[in-house]
Design an enzyme around this catalytic site. Structure first.
Site, PDB file in Angstrom:
ATOM      1  N   ALA A   1      -4.455   7.623  -4.085  1.00 49.20           N
ATOM      2  CA  ALA A   1      -3.116   7.135  -4.394  1.00 49.20           C
ATOM      3  C   ALA A   1      -3.269   5.648  -4.735  1.00 49.20           C
ATOM      4  CB  ALA A   1      -2.185   7.354  -3.210  1.00 49.20           C
TER       5      ALA A   1
ATOM      6  N   SER B   1       0.846  -1.195   0.000  1.00 49.84           N
ATOM      7  CA  SER B   1       0.000   0.000   0.000  1.00 49.84           C
ATOM      8  C   SER B   1       0.881   1.245   0.000  1.00 49.84           C
ATOM      9  CB  SER B   1      -0.954  -0.031   1.195  1.00 49.84           C
ATOM     10  OG  SER B   1      -1.940   0.974   1.074  1.00 49.84           O
ATOM     11  N   ASN B   2       0.357   2.371   0.404  1.00 47.65           N
ATOM     12  CA  ASN B   2       1.146   3.614   0.466  1.00 47.65           C
ATOM     13  C   ASN B   2       0.645   4.461   1.626  1.00 47.65           C
ATOM     14  OD1 ASN B   2      -1.022   5.478  -0.554  1.00 47.65           O
ATOM     15  ND2 ASN B   2      -0.866   4.089  -2.306  1.00 47.65           N
ATOM     16  N   ARG B   3       1.186   5.664   1.752  1.00 48.62           N
ATOM     17  CA  ARG B   3       0.970   6.483   2.950  1.00 48.62           C
ATOM     18  C   ARG B   3      -0.286   7.348   2.919  1.00 48.62           C
ATOM     19  NH1 ARG B   3       5.542   6.536   6.066  1.00 48.62           N
ATOM     20  NH2 ARG B   3       7.453   5.818   5.066  1.00 48.62           N
TER      21      ARG B   3
END
Ligand code: PMT
Length: 209
Positions: free
Chosen positions: A88, A21-23
């Site tokens: 995102a 995943s991402n932030r």
């Protein structure tokens, strides 16, 4: 207007306990939903896995993966006048998602990834008279990449976001961005709350109609 917004990250599972995943926390996208609703628009918010409450009078659709987000966008786009792609979206996902927890002993340290579809590019043929707005999250000067994405994704507006600038980008309550238009105009919005940035973006979108 009927405004469709994506927000947050996507989560690409490797097995029932692990994911890529991402932030992204969804704060920017949820601020856009709140600002759009307050400006009198009908808002549908497609959210990746985030912990934020749904803004009042906003219809929320929860998804997890990029493929689920694409399917939700395709379902809701026909009823929308404006699409704002703030999520995102993970560009890659594990080639295989194991139905059971992978055991350390059975793993060789190599993770095979496959490309996720680019949602904006996939739905570009459905654009018609709709306004499409994208974001460009970059580290360092974001404008050149934002310019390329504006053209490649056929957008009416892109919000260039240097995610390494102090107080900007992922997880912060503030942001500073530059708006880029297809006619070459650029408008910088200095550091302020994500809600105020969202209000400015919504005001700008209203002038594009
Ligand atoms: O959620 P927060 O913690 O508040 O953080 C906000 C933010 C940093 C996530 C947000 O401001 C932001 O910049 N969002 C865009 C993140 C991103 O994925 O940018 P990108 O440059 O990788 O993608 C360009 C555009 O294509 C974006 O509009 C994106 O939604 C879209 N995209 C990307 C990949 C993909 N597979 N499909 C897409 O549609």
């Amino acid at each position: 207007m009927r405004v469709l917004i994506t927000a947050g990250p996507t989560r690409e599972p490797l097995d029932p306990v692990r994911f890529i995943s991402n932030r992204s926390t969804g704060k920017m996208g949820f601020a856009l939903a709140q600002a759009a609703e307050a400006a009198g628009h009908e808002v549908t918010l497609i959210a990746g896995p985030v912990t934020l409450p749904t803004p009042e009078r906003v219809t929320r659709v929860d998804v997890e993966t990029a493929l689920e987000m694409l399917a939700a966008v395709e379902t809701h786009l026909p009823q929308a006048d404006v699409y704002i792609s703030c999520a995102a979206v993970a560009d890659w996902r594990p080639e295989v998602c194991s139905p059971v927890k992978l055991k350390k002993a059975g793993m060789d340290g190599v993770l095979k990834l496959v490309r996720n579809p680019d949602i904006l590019k996939t739905i570009r043929p459905l654009k018609g008279n709709r306004i499409f707005v994208g974001f460009a999250a970059e580290t360092g000067t974001p404008e050149p990449e934002a310019e390329r994405k504006l053209r490649e994704k056929g957008l009416d507006l892109i919000v260039a976001n240097d995610v390494t600038a102090p107080g900007a980008g992922f997880a912060t309550d503030t942001n500073c961005v530059t708006l880029l238009f297809p006619d070459g105009r650029r408008e910088a919005i200095s550091l302020r709350s994500k809600l105020e940035i969202a209000q400015e973006i919504m005001a700008k979108i209203a002038t594009l109609r």
